[in-house]
Design an enzyme around this catalytic site. Sequence first.
Site, mmCIF file in Angstrom:
data_model
loop_
_atom_site.group_PDB
_atom_site.id
_atom_site.type_symbol
_atom_site.label_atom_id
_atom_site.label_comp_id
_atom_site.label_asym_id
_atom_site.label_seq_id
_atom_site.Cartn_x
_atom_site.Cartn_y
_atom_site.Cartn_z
ATOM 1 N N THR A 49 0.888 -1.158 0.000
ATOM 2 C CA THR A 49 0.000 0.000 0.000
ATOM 3 C C THR A 49 0.927 1.208 0.000
ATOM 4 O O THR A 49 2.147 1.049 0.001
ATOM 5 C CB THR A 49 -0.904 0.041 1.263
ATOM 6 O OG1 THR A 49 -0.098 0.490 2.367
ATOM 7 C CG2 THR A 49 -1.496 -1.313 1.592
ATOM 8 N N CYS A 50 0.328 2.403 0.048
ATOM 9 C CA CYS A 50 1.211 3.567 0.018
ATOM 10 C C CYS A 50 2.010 3.704 1.315
ATOM 11 O O CYS A 50 2.977 4.446 1.363
ATOM 12 C CB CYS A 50 0.413 4.820 -0.266
ATOM 13 S SG CYS A 50 -1.071 4.858 0.669
ATOM 14 N N ASN A 51 1.632 2.976 2.358
ATOM 15 C CA ASN A 51 2.334 3.101 3.635
ATOM 16 C C ASN A 51 3.178 1.899 4.009
ATOM 17 O O ASN A 51 3.807 1.893 5.069
ATOM 18 C CB ASN A 51 1.317 3.315 4.769
ATOM 19 C CG ASN A 51 0.652 4.647 4.654
ATOM 20 O OD1 ASN A 51 1.292 5.599 4.231
ATOM 21 N ND2 ASN A 51 -0.617 4.715 4.982
ATOM 22 N N ARG A 52 3.138 0.859 3.212
ATOM 23 C CA ARG A 52 3.868 -0.348 3.609
ATOM 24 C C ARG A 52 4.100 -1.289 2.438
ATOM 25 O O ARG A 52 3.314 -1.343 1.494
ATOM 26 C CB ARG A 52 3.109 -1.090 4.707
ATOM 27 C CG ARG A 52 1.721 -1.557 4.309
ATOM 28 C CD ARG A 52 0.954 -2.164 5.488
ATOM 29 N NE ARG A 52 0.563 -1.151 6.454
ATOM 30 C CZ ARG A 52 1.101 -1.042 7.668
ATOM 31 N NH1 ARG A 52 2.017 -1.894 8.069
ATOM 32 N NH2 ARG A 52 0.695 -0.100 8.497
HETATM 33 N N1 LIG Z 1 -5.595 3.915 -0.844
HETATM 34 C C1 LIG Z 1 -4.930 4.316 0.251
HETATM 35 O O1 LIG Z 1 -5.090 3.832 1.388
HETATM 36 C C2 LIG Z 1 -3.969 5.472 0.134
HETATM 37 C C3 LIG Z 1 -3.649 6.242 1.265
HETATM 38 C C4 LIG Z 1 -2.754 7.312 1.113
HETATM 39 C C5 LIG Z 1 -2.196 7.569 -0.131
HETATM 40 N N2 LIG Z 1 -2.500 6.775 -1.215
HETATM 41 C C6 LIG Z 1 -1.876 7.107 -2.496
HETATM 42 O O2 LIG Z 1 -2.791 7.967 -3.174
HETATM 43 C C7 LIG Z 1 -2.690 7.759 -4.582
HETATM 44 C C8 LIG Z 1 -4.076 7.455 -5.149
HETATM 45 O O3 LIG Z 1 -4.536 6.261 -4.540
HETATM 46 P P1 LIG Z 1 -6.022 5.741 -4.787
HETATM 47 O O4 LIG Z 1 -6.214 4.633 -3.818
HETATM 48 O O5 LIG Z 1 -6.963 6.896 -4.798
HETATM 49 O O6 LIG Z 1 -5.862 5.162 -6.279
HETATM 50 P P2 LIG Z 1 -7.010 4.760 -7.301
HETATM 51 O O7 LIG Z 1 -8.318 4.616 -6.605
HETATM 52 O O8 LIG Z 1 -6.471 3.638 -8.094
HETATM 53 O O9 LIG Z 1 -7.109 6.035 -8.255
HETATM 54 C C9 LIG Z 1 -6.037 6.401 -9.047
HETATM 55 C C10 LIG Z 1 -6.265 7.762 -9.671
HETATM 56 O O10 LIG Z 1 -5.068 8.120 -10.380
HETATM 57 C C11 LIG Z 1 -5.420 8.595 -11.672
HETATM 58 N N3 LIG Z 1 -4.307 8.310 -12.584
HETATM 59 C C12 LIG Z 1 -3.718 7.113 -12.795
HETATM 60 N N4 LIG Z 1 -2.708 7.250 -13.693
HETATM 61 C C13 LIG Z 1 -2.658 8.570 -14.019
HETATM 62 C C14 LIG Z 1 -1.852 9.344 -14.907
HETATM 63 N N5 LIG Z 1 -0.864 8.765 -15.596
HETATM 64 N N6 LIG Z 1 -2.088 10.665 -14.984
HETATM 65 C C15 LIG Z 1 -3.074 11.231 -14.276
HETATM 66 N N7 LIG Z 1 -3.878 10.571 -13.439
HETATM 67 C C16 LIG Z 1 -3.672 9.246 -13.303
HETATM 68 C C17 LIG Z 1 -6.702 7.851 -12.017
HETATM 69 O O11 LIG Z 1 -7.492 8.647 -12.834
HETATM 70 P P3 LIG Z 1 -7.843 8.350 -14.373
HETATM 71 O O12 LIG Z 1 -7.361 6.953 -14.672
HETATM 72 O O13 LIG Z 1 -9.291 8.537 -14.512
HETATM 73 O O14 LIG Z 1 -7.092 9.407 -15.046
HETATM 74 C C18 LIG Z 1 -7.406 7.792 -10.672
HETATM 75 O O15 LIG Z 1 -8.144 8.950 -10.452
HETATM 76 C C19 LIG Z 1 -1.725 6.614 -4.781
HETATM 77 O O16 LIG Z 1 -0.448 7.140 -5.128
HETATM 78 C C20 LIG Z 1 -1.680 5.936 -3.435
HETATM 79 O O17 LIG Z 1 -0.418 5.311 -3.220
HETATM 80 C C21 LIG Z 1 -3.396 5.764 -1.102
#
Ligand SMILES: NC(=O)c1ccc[n+]([C@@H]2O[C@H](COP(=O)([O-])OP(=O)(O)OC[C@H]3O[C@@H](n4cnc5c(N)ncnc54)[C@H](OP(=O)(O)O)[C@@H]3O)[C@@H](O)[C@H]2O)c1
Length: 420
Positions: A49-52
């Site tokens: 995940t983003c934290n581990r």
């Molecule tokens: N999930 C967690 O618990 C968590 C917690 C903290 C931080 N994060 C971090 O936050 C980020 C987003 O996580 P998520 O869980 O929201 O992911 P997600 O649900 O898979 O969503 C990914 C987003 O990224 C966009 N995207 C992907 N490739 C892209 C590109 N090349 N250019 C522009 N936009 C792009 C996608 O939009 P489109 O494909 O529509 O463009 C979508 O909106 C990640 O880096 C993750 O590591 C996650």
Amino acid sequence: MTQNIINARVTFRNSPIHILEQFTIKDIDNAYEKFKKDSGLDECVIIQTCNRIELFGKSKSTEIEKIKKTWASLTGLEEESFNENVEFVENQEALHHLLKLTSGLDSMVLGEEQILGQIKKSITSAREIKASGQHLNTLFDKAIRMGTRIRNSSGIGKGGISVGSMAVKLAEENIDELKTKKILLIGTGEVSTLVAKSLQRRDYGFNVTSRTISRSQTFCETMGGEAVKFEDVLSGFDKYDVIFVATTAPYFLVTHERITTAMNGKNKGMMILDLSNPRTVDEKVATIGGVKLMNLDQIAEMVEKNMNARQNKVKIVENIINEEVSVLEASMKRLDAEPLVKDVFKNIDSLRIKELQKALSMLDEKDEKKIKIIEELTKAVVESIVSTPMNNIRKASEQGKPDVVELASKLFDYKQNQAD
Ligand SMILES: NC(=O)c1ccc[n+]([C@@H]2O[C@H](COP(=O)([O-])OP(=O)(O)OC[C@H]3O[C@@H](n4cnc5c(N)ncnc54)[C@H](OP(=O)(O)O)[C@@H]3O)[C@@H](O)[C@H]2O)c1
């Protein structure tokens, strides 16, 4: 346990996010193959995940050096960097850690739900490609069920603060009159949903963008905000005062050049909150005058404060975990006896069938009803003789008496590898 359950991990607790992301394993299928072939693991599950980044494995003997070596070869990192960042535990401590994960106790945001979904996804895909087997499948299924129960009974997730609302809180703390500012959200995934929910709850207006406008529009229909074109945003950051970025883009979307251009035509400051890991905002933008950049590390600090305020709940959950871990351990130990028990039942049953057929042919019995009665008799005799010793073997294994299992293996002429 005659089988070792190991856990090797790099998490936000020991390593800042920019270091942590270097340990990310890109090709998971290949990693499973390598960990099995080169690190001596019979089963493995990777959780990222983003934290581990965590590896759970099962093996007969544990060779942490081999695990580090394989992990290093998968990431291109020097083996030395593993000494500083990788935590390694086994058996009871590994089970304990998995329960902390499933119950949300080890999460950056205490009790958050997302980790449970991420763990479920990891074990499902490991199971599909047969990277995991009987031990880890059972362990994860049980730990997920226990974690869910612990969450429900302790209320650990209630009143917690999500990554999204924490980011919004940070913006509020750093910017005067946030309501009057122009806010942009880049991304329409899970984290963006959390940010949008928090913005909407506090009544802030915001724009939303992602690569396809239709996706942003659909997002805005349920989450609020106003969809804007991606291309317009990339060439016009100057319109915004606060930018939340939560995408999985494998490169910088918010570059030094774009923000320099934006700040040239702007007389107000700009705050950028990068929730992505790997980062999608170039850290160099922080050097541009008037720009404040915050990332997941800063959010972690806030969560830490939030954690301190919730220590009572942590204690309750820790107590439940300490009780549950022995139940989990007993189930895992019991599994150690299963191949032997299965093998004995199989051998005895084939003897039963052989002798039954011999007897039936000698009797030349044709009456189906009588044949059935004789067959049931043989099954009942076998069952009543074998079940007690087999249950005792299981019990001994559960109570951590491998010598009993070993002796039984000798008595039944069972060779360990034949059923592995
Ligand atoms: N999930 C967690 O618990 C968590 C917690 C903290 C931080 N994060 C971090 O936050 C980020 C987003 O996580 P998520 O869980 O929201 O992911 P997600 O649900 O898979 O969503 C990914 C987003 O990224 C966009 N995207 C992907 N490739 C892209 C590109 N090349 N250019 C522009 N936009 C792009 C996608 O939009 P489109 O494909 O529509 O463009 C979508 O909106 C990640 O880096 C993750 O590591 C996650």
